[in-house]
Design an enzyme around this catalytic site. Structure first.
Site, mmCIF file in Angstrom:
data_model
loop_
_atom_site.group_PDB
_atom_site.id
_atom_site.type_symbol
_atom_site.label_atom_id
_atom_site.label_comp_id
_atom_site.label_asym_id
_atom_site.label_seq_id
_atom_site.Cartn_x
_atom_site.Cartn_y
_atom_site.Cartn_z
ATOM 1 N N SER A 60 0.826 -1.199 0.000
ATOM 2 C CA SER A 60 0.000 0.000 0.000
ATOM 3 C C SER A 60 0.872 1.265 0.000
ATOM 4 C CB SER A 60 -0.930 -0.046 1.215
ATOM 5 O OG SER A 60 -1.984 0.843 1.055
ATOM 6 N N ASP B 136 -7.825 -5.666 -6.253
ATOM 7 C CA ASP B 136 -7.682 -4.400 -5.531
ATOM 8 C C ASP B 136 -7.893 -3.252 -6.509
ATOM 9 O OD1 ASP B 136 -6.967 -2.387 -3.747
ATOM 10 O OD2 ASP B 136 -4.817 -2.625 -4.141
ATOM 11 N N HIS C 95 -6.270 -6.248 -2.017
ATOM 12 C CA HIS C 95 -5.158 -5.385 -1.599
ATOM 13 C C HIS C 95 -4.168 -6.127 -0.702
ATOM 14 C CE1 HIS C 95 -3.557 -1.341 -0.912
ATOM 15 N NE2 HIS C 95 -3.558 -1.553 0.386
#
Lengths: 64, 427
Positions: free
Chosen positions: B146, B334, B391
């Site tokens: 991320s 994601d 994700h």
């Protein structure tokens, strides 16, 4: 085209604000921290480093 | 740990450590970390994991992704057979200062950019290896996901620079891996609408309308560059219109995993993390004293606002040229840091092997004889699109994620022959 005309009607308003984004990120994970950030009053928090020799930069403990 | 007996190890065998480090170049910052010795061999590489946010604690990954255990509903710990400590000496750091159990008594210690974040991590590593000199010669890898797509290249470059300048202890940096990361915003923000249209989240009309913001976003990001200030904040506002517009049209979609819906405002339920880490017995075990656990910090998130749109890809080619490996991987479902945007910046990156990387074939990434992803690689650079994951790849595909780590650190990631066939070939 102005940015305002581009964004008009996209329903954006506050949703792009960082504070709203941060809140949404945290709530999405079902997390509700009591504090916004870990800033404390005073230096001694009673953690393993605070209670160690002041010359030590790193204190590590083994746990089970 | 109710299933400890099944894990094949005893409590006495586990080298689990928690510590605090007084950050050298700070007013009063203290960084909390967890260190799990490898369940395999002490000679396994040292792997550091950085959680994104920005402003979310590393314990999120410990308990919900690739740590040695997860938290059961009754707040006991359950062994994770695919924890990355199966193949590495695993470090998790609460960073930047102000997240998790890392804290300061001086607000000037809140970081605003990668310079501050990477220096703090570098100082920490120096202290960590001074404490564990037996591990300093092990291979060292930087991983995370991320917003760590920003932290990781900056930290890798900082370590490499320190090594070249012979600062302190030499760190045996072999590679860095970015999972569903944000690294090159100009390319990645432009990819949002393409990904959303491909995946059926928005209509063609939405696509054309939202795409009108892409131009201004690109200009704003260009002005921000690698070290802009006000222009970076402006680009955050402009470019996030793209993302917000997609979300506004997609209803309750979970933007970390578009296969799922968010119920109310909740997309996941990680609340046991706060319950577990706020228990007195756990806090005493970890030695955190009176420090509260801040799972994710609003303040840290907002403090990094100027950093958000900066391009962190620019430091990577130097690392590749010097033989440091890079693995970029992304779960295919994601949206927020989607595989398409990641694939595009990896392909667009200019380095000596770019042409060969672009021309290299996509090969299946096989785990247990089934395709867990699609891999492209050339020399030190690899890109892996992970199937059936959002994700958080180690949470969604724990076995594939551990296998990915093992093969990448052992240098066998691009060997595509399935294990039994390989054995036959060797015979």
């Amino acid at each position: 085209l102005s940015l305002a005309s581009l964004t008009d009607g996209l329903g954006l308003a506050r949703s792009s604000f960082p504070s709203v984004q941060a809140q949404s990120l945290i709530r999405a994970l079902n997390l509700f921290p009591d504090h916004d950030v870990n800033l404390i009053d005073g230096a001694d928090a009673g953690d393993s480093l605070s209670s160690a020799d002041p010359n030590k930069r790193l204190v590590e403990k083994r746990f089970t | 740990m109710p299933n400890l007996a099944d894990s094949g190890v005893s409590v006495e065998d586990l080298g689990h450590h928690a510590g605090y480090y007084k950050i050298e170049h700070s007013y009063a910052a203290k960084m909390f970390y967890l260190f799990f010795e490898s369940r395999g061999s002490k000679k396994d590489p040292v792997v550091i994991w950085l959680t994104g946010g920005p402003g979310c604690s590393s314990e999120l990954a410990v308990f919900y992704e690739n740590g040695p255990f997860s938290i059961a509903d009754n707040l006991s710990l359950v062994w994770n057979q695919y924890g990355w400590d199966q193949a590495s000496n695993l470090l998790y750091v609460d960073q930047p200062t102000g997240t998790g159990f890392s804290y300061s008594s001086d607000k000037r210690d809140i970081r605003h950019n990668e310079y501050g974040v990477s220096n703090d991590l570098y100082d920490f590593l120096q202290a960590f290896f001074a404490e564990h000199p037996n591990l300093a010669k092990n291979d060292f890898y930087i991983t995370g996901e991320s917003y760590a797509g920003h932290y990781i290249p900056a930290f890798a470059a900082r370590v490499h620079r320190g090594n070249k300048a012979k600062e302190g202890i030499h760190i045996n940096l072999k590679g860095f891996a970015i999972g569903n990361g944000l690294t090159d915003p100009a390319i990645q923000y432009k990819a949002y609408t393409d990904y959303a249209l491909d995946m059926g989240i928005i209509t063609k009309t939405d696509y054309e309308r939202i795409n009108k913001v892409v131009g201004p976003c690109e200009v704003a990001i260009k002005l921000c560059g690698t070290d802009g200030t006000v222009s970076c904040m402006a680009s955050y506002f402009v470019c996030n219109i793209i993302f917000s517009s997609i979300i506004a049209r997609a209803g309750n979609i979970n933007y970390y995993d578009i296969r799922k819906q968010c119920v109310g405002s909740l997309c996941y339920d990680f609340s046991n993390l706060e319950k577990f880490l706020n228990q007195k017995s756990v806090r005493a075990s970890l030695g955190v004293g009176d420090i509260e656990f801040v799972s994710c910090s609003h303040t840290v998130y907002q403090a990094m606002l100027l950093d958000w749109m900066r391009n962190l890809e620019v430091g990577i080619p130097t690392l590749l040229e010097d033989g440091v490996k890079l693995l970029v991987y992304a779960g295919e479902y994601d949206l927020i840091c989607n595989w398409l945007g990641n694939s595009r910046w990896v392909h667009a990156m200019e380095w000596s092997g770019q042409k060969e990387f672009v021309a290299s074939p996509e090969v299946p990434f096989l785990v247990d004889d089934s395709e867990a992803g699609v891999l492209k690689s050339h020399g030190p650079l690899s890109f892996l699109k992970v199937h059936n994951a959002g994700h958080m790849v180690p949470m969604d595909q724990p076995k594939a994620a551990l296998e990915m780590l093992k093969r990448w650190t052992q240098g066998t990631l691009s060997e595509t022959v399935a294990e039994p066939e390989k054995l036959v070939a060797q015979m």
